[in-house]
Scaffold this motif. Structure first.
Motif, PDB file in Angstrom:
ATOM      1  N   TYR A 176      56.552  84.007  57.716  1.00  0.00           N
ATOM      2  CA  TYR A 176      55.476  85.003  57.743  1.00  0.00           C
ATOM      3  C   TYR A 176      55.663  85.992  58.892  1.00  0.00           C
ATOM      4  O   TYR A 176      55.142  87.102  58.846  1.00  0.00           O
ATOM      5  N   GLU A 177      56.421  85.587  59.918  1.00  0.00           N
ATOM      6  CA  GLU A 177      56.640  86.509  61.041  1.00  0.00           C
ATOM      7  C   GLU A 177      57.436  87.738  60.596  1.00  0.00           C
ATOM      8  O   GLU A 177      57.377  88.780  61.239  1.00  0.00           O
ATOM      9  N   ASP A 178      58.153  87.625  59.461  1.00  0.00           N
ATOM     10  CA  ASP A 178      58.941  88.767  58.976  1.00  0.00           C
ATOM     11  C   ASP A 178      58.055  89.965  58.633  1.00  0.00           C
ATOM     12  O   ASP A 178      58.513  91.095  58.663  1.00  0.00           O
ATOM     13  N   PHE A 179      56.777  89.710  58.290  1.00  0.00           N
ATOM     14  CA  PHE A 179      55.884  90.835  57.979  1.00  0.00           C
ATOM     15  C   PHE A 179      55.580  91.672  59.221  1.00  0.00           C
ATOM     16  O   PHE A 179      55.011  92.752  59.110  1.00  0.00           O
ATOM     17  N   PHE A 180      55.947  91.142  60.384  1.00  0.00           N
ATOM     18  CA  PHE A 180      55.637  91.837  61.637  1.00  0.00           C
ATOM     19  C   PHE A 180      56.932  92.225  62.356  1.00  0.00           C
ATOM     20  O   PHE A 180      56.945  92.402  63.563  1.00  0.00           O
ATOM     21  N   ARG A 181      57.999  92.370  61.567  1.00  0.00           N
ATOM     22  CA  ARG A 181      59.304  92.689  62.145  1.00  0.00           C
ATOM     23  C   ARG A 181      59.284  94.041  62.866  1.00  0.00           C
ATOM     24  O   ARG A 181      60.021  94.270  63.803  1.00  0.00           O
ATOM     25  N   ASP A 182      58.417  94.955  62.391  1.00  0.00           N
ATOM     26  CA  ASP A 182      58.345  96.276  63.031  1.00  0.00           C
ATOM     27  C   ASP A 182      57.983  96.155  64.510  1.00  0.00           C
ATOM     28  O   ASP A 182      58.417  96.947  65.329  1.00  0.00           O
ATOM     29  N   ASP A 183      57.170  95.125  64.843  1.00  0.00           N
ATOM     30  CA  ASP A 183      56.737  94.916  66.221  1.00  0.00           C
ATOM     31  C   ASP A 183      56.230  93.476  66.359  1.00  0.00           C
ATOM     32  O   ASP A 183      55.047  93.200  66.153  1.00  0.00           O
ATOM     33  N   PRO A 184      57.142  92.558  66.712  1.00  0.00           N
ATOM     34  CA  PRO A 184      56.762  91.140  66.776  1.00  0.00           C
ATOM     35  C   PRO A 184      55.625  90.858  67.756  1.00  0.00           C
ATOM     36  O   PRO A 184      54.994  89.801  67.683  1.00  0.00           O
ATOM     37  N   ASP A 185      55.328  91.819  68.657  1.00  0.00           N
ATOM     38  CA  ASP A 185      54.215  91.615  69.595  1.00  0.00           C
ATOM     39  C   ASP A 185      52.862  91.680  68.884  1.00  0.00           C
ATOM     40  O   ASP A 185      51.837  91.329  69.462  1.00  0.00           O
ATOM     41  N   ARG A 186      52.859  92.133  67.640  1.00  0.00           N
ATOM     42  CA  ARG A 186      51.598  92.198  66.881  1.00  0.00           C
ATOM     43  C   ARG A 186      51.154  90.831  66.368  1.00  0.00           C
ATOM     44  O   ARG A 186      50.031  90.652  65.943  1.00  0.00           O
TER      45      ARG A 186
END
Ligand code: SAM
Length: 223
Positions: A82-92
Motif C-alpha cells: 500500500y505504500e506504493d500509492f504514496f511513492r510520489d512522497d513517502p513522507d505522506r
C-alpha cells in the motif's frame, strides 16, 4: 534450493534472533516473501476477497489522490504494497502497529505503538485521513492477538484519532460483521467526534454481497 534457503533463514533466525533487525528492509522483505513464503496463506484472499480487492484497487488509490497525510493502522505481510500509492512522497504515509514483528511491513514512517497512543507520537491535526481496517472487535485466541474490542477502549481510540486529525479529515473504518454486527455509529461510539460522510465515490457504507466485511466512511467534526 528454496527449501534449503528457507531452512538456512530459519536457522539464522533461531541462532541470532536480533539479526533480522539489522537487515535492510528490502532484503528482509525479500527473505520473508520470496524465501520463506509468508504470504502463501493469504494468496487466495489477495486474489479473491472482494473487500481486499476494493481496498487495494479503489479505496486506497482514492485516499492517496484526495488526502495528503495518511495513517494506515495495522501492518501485515499483505499490506506492505500500500505504500506504493504514496511513492510520489513517502513522507505522506505513516503506518502504526503495536506488534514490533510487523515493523518490516510498515512504511518509511512506521510507529511501533498502540493506535490508542497515536496522540503521543503525532501532534494535533497531523493527519488528513486515517484508514482503520481490521482493528475493531477482532480476536484470534490461537495467536493471542486481538484488536480494540471493549466499548471504553473503542471510545479512547476514537478520542485519540480525533486529536491527531484535522477537522474535515476522513476516517475509513473496516471490520467484520461477524465480530461486530452494529456499526460504531449505531453503537453511539463516535459522537461528537466523527459523523458519517458521503464524500468518497462509494458513499458512507460499502458492503460486499456474500462477504462479512464492511467499510464505513466518517468525517472528523470541527469540535
Ligand atoms: C488483521 S491484522 C491487519 C490489519 C490491516 N490493517 C488490514 O487492513 O488487514 C491486525 C493488525 O493490527 C494490529 N493491532 C491490533 N490492535 C492494535 C492496536 N490497538 N494498535 C496498533 N495495532 C494493533 C495487530 O498487531 C495486527 O498486526
Amino acid at each position: 534450493m528454496k527449501t534449503l534457503l528457507a531452512a538456512l533463514a530459519h536457522g539464522v533466525n533461531r541462532a541470532f534472533p536480533k539479526a533480522k533487525s539489522l537487515l535492510p528492509k528490502p532484503l528482509h522483505r525479500f527473505v520473508l516473501l520470496r524465501v520463506l513464503g509468508v504470504n502463501r496463506p493469504y494468496e487466495r484472499m489477495l486474489r479473491e476477497n472482494p473487500e481486499r480487492l476494493f481496498l487495494q484497487h479503489e479505496a486506497l488509490p482514492w485516499v492517496s489522490d484526495t488526502y495528503r497525510k495518511v495513517l494506515f493502522v495495522g501492518t501485515a505481510s499483505y499490506t506492505h504494497q500500500y505504500e506504493d500509492f504514496f511513492r510520489d512522497d513517502p513522507d505522506r504515509y505513516t503506518t502504526i502497529d503495536r506488534n514490533p514483528a510487523t515493523k518490516v511491513w510498515g512504511g518509511k514512517h512506521h510507529i511501533v505503538a498502540s493506535i490508542l497512543d497515536i496522540d503521543k507520537h503525532r501532534p494535533p491535526g497531523f493527519f488528513d485521513c486515517i484508514v482503520l481496517n481490521g482493528i475493531l472487535a477482532y480476536s484470534i485466541p490461537e495467536l493471542d492477538d486481538h484488536g480494540v474490542i471493549e466499548r471504553e477502549e473503542i471510545r479512547k481510540l476514537v478520542e485519540a484519532l480525533h486529536r491527531v486529525m484535522r477537522p474535515g479529515g476522513f476516517l475509513l473504518v473496516g471490520w467484520r460483521l461477524t465480530d461486530m454486527p452494529a456499526s460504531p455509529v449505531e453503537l453511539g461510539l463516535l459522537d461528537p467526534y466523527f459523523v458519517p460522510t458521503e464524500r468518497p465515490p462509494w458513499g458512507r457504507r460499502k458492503e460486499f454481497p456474500g462477504d462479512i466485511h464492511v467499510l464505513e466512511s466518517y468525517e472528523r467534526t470541527a469540535i
